[in-house]
Motif scaffolding. Structure first.
Motif, PDB file in Angstrom:
ATOM      1  N   ALA A 162       0.693  -1.275  -0.018  1.00  0.00           N
ATOM      2  CA  ALA A 162      -0.065   0.007  -0.080  1.00  0.00           C
ATOM      3  C   ALA A 162       0.958   1.218  -0.100  1.00  0.00           C
ATOM      4  O   ALA A 162       0.680   2.392  -0.768  1.00  0.00           O
ATOM      5  N   ALA A 163       2.003   1.233   0.694  1.00  0.00           N
ATOM      6  CA  ALA A 163       2.938   2.412   0.768  1.00  0.00           C
ATOM      7  C   ALA A 163       3.815   2.494  -0.654  1.00  0.00           C
ATOM      8  O   ALA A 163       3.650   3.695  -1.200  1.00  0.00           O
ATOM      9  N   LEU A 164       3.861   1.533  -1.178  1.00  0.00           N
ATOM     10  CA  LEU A 164       4.503   1.459  -2.576  1.00  0.00           C
ATOM     11  C   LEU A 164       3.581   2.155  -3.802  1.00  0.00           C
ATOM     12  O   LEU A 164       3.662   2.951  -4.553  1.00  0.00           O
ATOM     13  N   HIS A 165       2.185   1.825  -3.779  1.00  0.00           N
ATOM     14  CA  HIS A 165       0.959   2.319  -4.215  1.00  0.00           C
ATOM     15  C   HIS A 165       0.895   3.648  -4.037  1.00  0.00           C
ATOM     16  O   HIS A 165       0.686   4.472  -5.259  1.00  0.00           O
ATOM     17  N   SER A 166       0.905   3.974  -2.780  1.00  0.00           N
ATOM     18  CA  SER A 166       0.722   5.642  -2.811  1.00  0.00           C
ATOM     19  C   SER A 166       2.079   6.236  -3.361  1.00  0.00           C
ATOM     20  O   SER A 166       1.907   7.344  -3.874  1.00  0.00           O
ATOM     21  N   LEU A 167       3.143   5.789  -3.124  1.00  0.00           N
ATOM     22  CA  LEU A 167       4.399   6.272  -3.648  1.00  0.00           C
ATOM     23  C   LEU A 167       4.099   6.488  -5.231  1.00  0.00           C
ATOM     24  O   LEU A 167       4.864   7.234  -5.713  1.00  0.00           O
ATOM     25  N   ALA A 168       3.853   5.586  -5.778  1.00  0.00           N
ATOM     26  CA  ALA A 168       3.596   5.610  -7.352  1.00  0.00           C
ATOM     27  C   ALA A 168       3.107   6.615  -7.693  1.00  0.00           C
ATOM     28  O   ALA A 168       3.136   7.471  -8.802  1.00  0.00           O
ATOM     29  N   TRP A 169       1.629   6.941  -7.060  1.00  0.00           N
ATOM     30  CA  TRP A 169       0.811   8.070  -7.618  1.00  0.00           C
ATOM     31  C   TRP A 169       1.632   9.343  -7.189  1.00  0.00           C
ATOM     32  O   TRP A 169       1.715  10.259  -8.119  1.00  0.00           O
ATOM     33  N   SER A 170       2.307   9.838  -6.272  1.00  0.00           N
ATOM     34  CA  SER A 170       3.194  10.828  -5.906  1.00  0.00           C
ATOM     35  C   SER A 170       4.169  10.964  -6.657  1.00  0.00           C
ATOM     36  O   SER A 170       4.461  12.033  -7.418  1.00  0.00           O
TER      37      SER A 170
END
Length: 272
Positions: A162-170
């Motif tokens: 989930a953290a990596l998913h959020s990082l991808a958006w940013s």
């Protein structure tokens, strides 16, 4: 834009999704830098296809302190590198109803491999990818459908993804933003697999003992559709049809809210 990258580094390339993607890319004439911890498997991949089509680079991506020097070595050795596929990861049960069974060192290692390793790799390889302008470059992050809809059994894995998913958006918003034209050629693509029949589950003794170590769809079925989507080059998020509707319903409003928030912040001249 169709998949235009000619030299691709893939972490976790000695098994599962990483190995299957490597096979598809090699068959498509793409030079693959296969990265993994197991030298024997890397050697077998090179022996199968030839050193003119694939290179094996042994490295433990959980070695965060060594990532910087390793990235410099790789970009010097392979100056045409134009795409990273950050795929390496592992999963373990994390049972808080029995705290004595929780291995904090193992949970830390899971976080290092599944989230911090891609974060470090992006940071260390991005200067090289930026310097390739105006030629296209890409960062492909392999997360999981569990990044969106978590499974309580493997809470640590889900949280890291989930953290990596959020990082991808940013990361995507930053690199494509109007204030950063030097990075507009670097595309950020996220791949969100469902449960796939790989070594991820058979490596977990508790699942093996319960006969739950072969969930999901066959690897070749998954890779076939996923590779077609990557080649088509239309989606920033590659989601398999087996869970596309479910994840789409879960993420639609959140994605809309994120994009509106970014635009508001930019409109006010604020850093995003």
């Amino acid at each position: 834009m169709p998949f235009p990258y000619k030299t691709v580094l893939i972490t976790g390339a000695t098994s599962g999704i990483g190995e299957a993607l490597a096979e598809r890319m090699i068959a498509s004439g793409i030079f693959v830098i296969a990265v993994g911890r197991r030298q024997d498997r890397l050697d077998a991949l090179v022996a199968k296809h030839g050193a003119d089509k694939v290179a094996g680079e042994a490295f433990d991506v959980a070695d965060l302190e060594g990532m910087g020097d390793w990235a410099k070595k790789i970009t010097s050795k392979y100056p045409t590198l134009d795409c990273l596929v950050l795929n390496a990861g592992f999963q373990r049960t994390l049972n808080f109803t029995s705290p004595s069974t929780v291995s904090l060192p193992l949970a830390t290692a899971e976080l290092h491999t599944n989230y911090l390793s891609p974060l470090y790799a992006i940071t260390h390889f991005l200067p090289h990818l930026t310097a390739l302008s105006p030629a296209p470059a890409a960062i492909v992050l392999v997360t999981s459908g569990l990044a969106v809809i978590p499974l309580p059994r493997c809470a640590g894995y889900c949280a890291a993804k989930a953290a990596l998913h959020s990082l991808a958006w940013s990361l995507r918003a930053q690199l494509a933003g109007p204030a950063s034209p030097a990075t507009h050629h670097v595309r950020v693509v996220e791949v969100l697999p469902p449960a796939v029949q790989t070594e991820l589950h058979p490596q977990q003794a508790d699942l093996v003992a319960e006969g739950q170590d072969r969930p999901g769809i066959p690897l070749e079925e998954y890779i076939g559709e996923t590779w077609d989507e990557l080649v088509r080059g239309e989606a920033d998020e590659v989601v398999h049809s087996v869970h596309r509707d479910r994840l789409g319903r879960s993420e639609g409003l959140r994605r809309e809210g994120f994009e509106q928030f970014v635009e508001v912040m930019r409109g006010r001249g604020l850093k995003i």
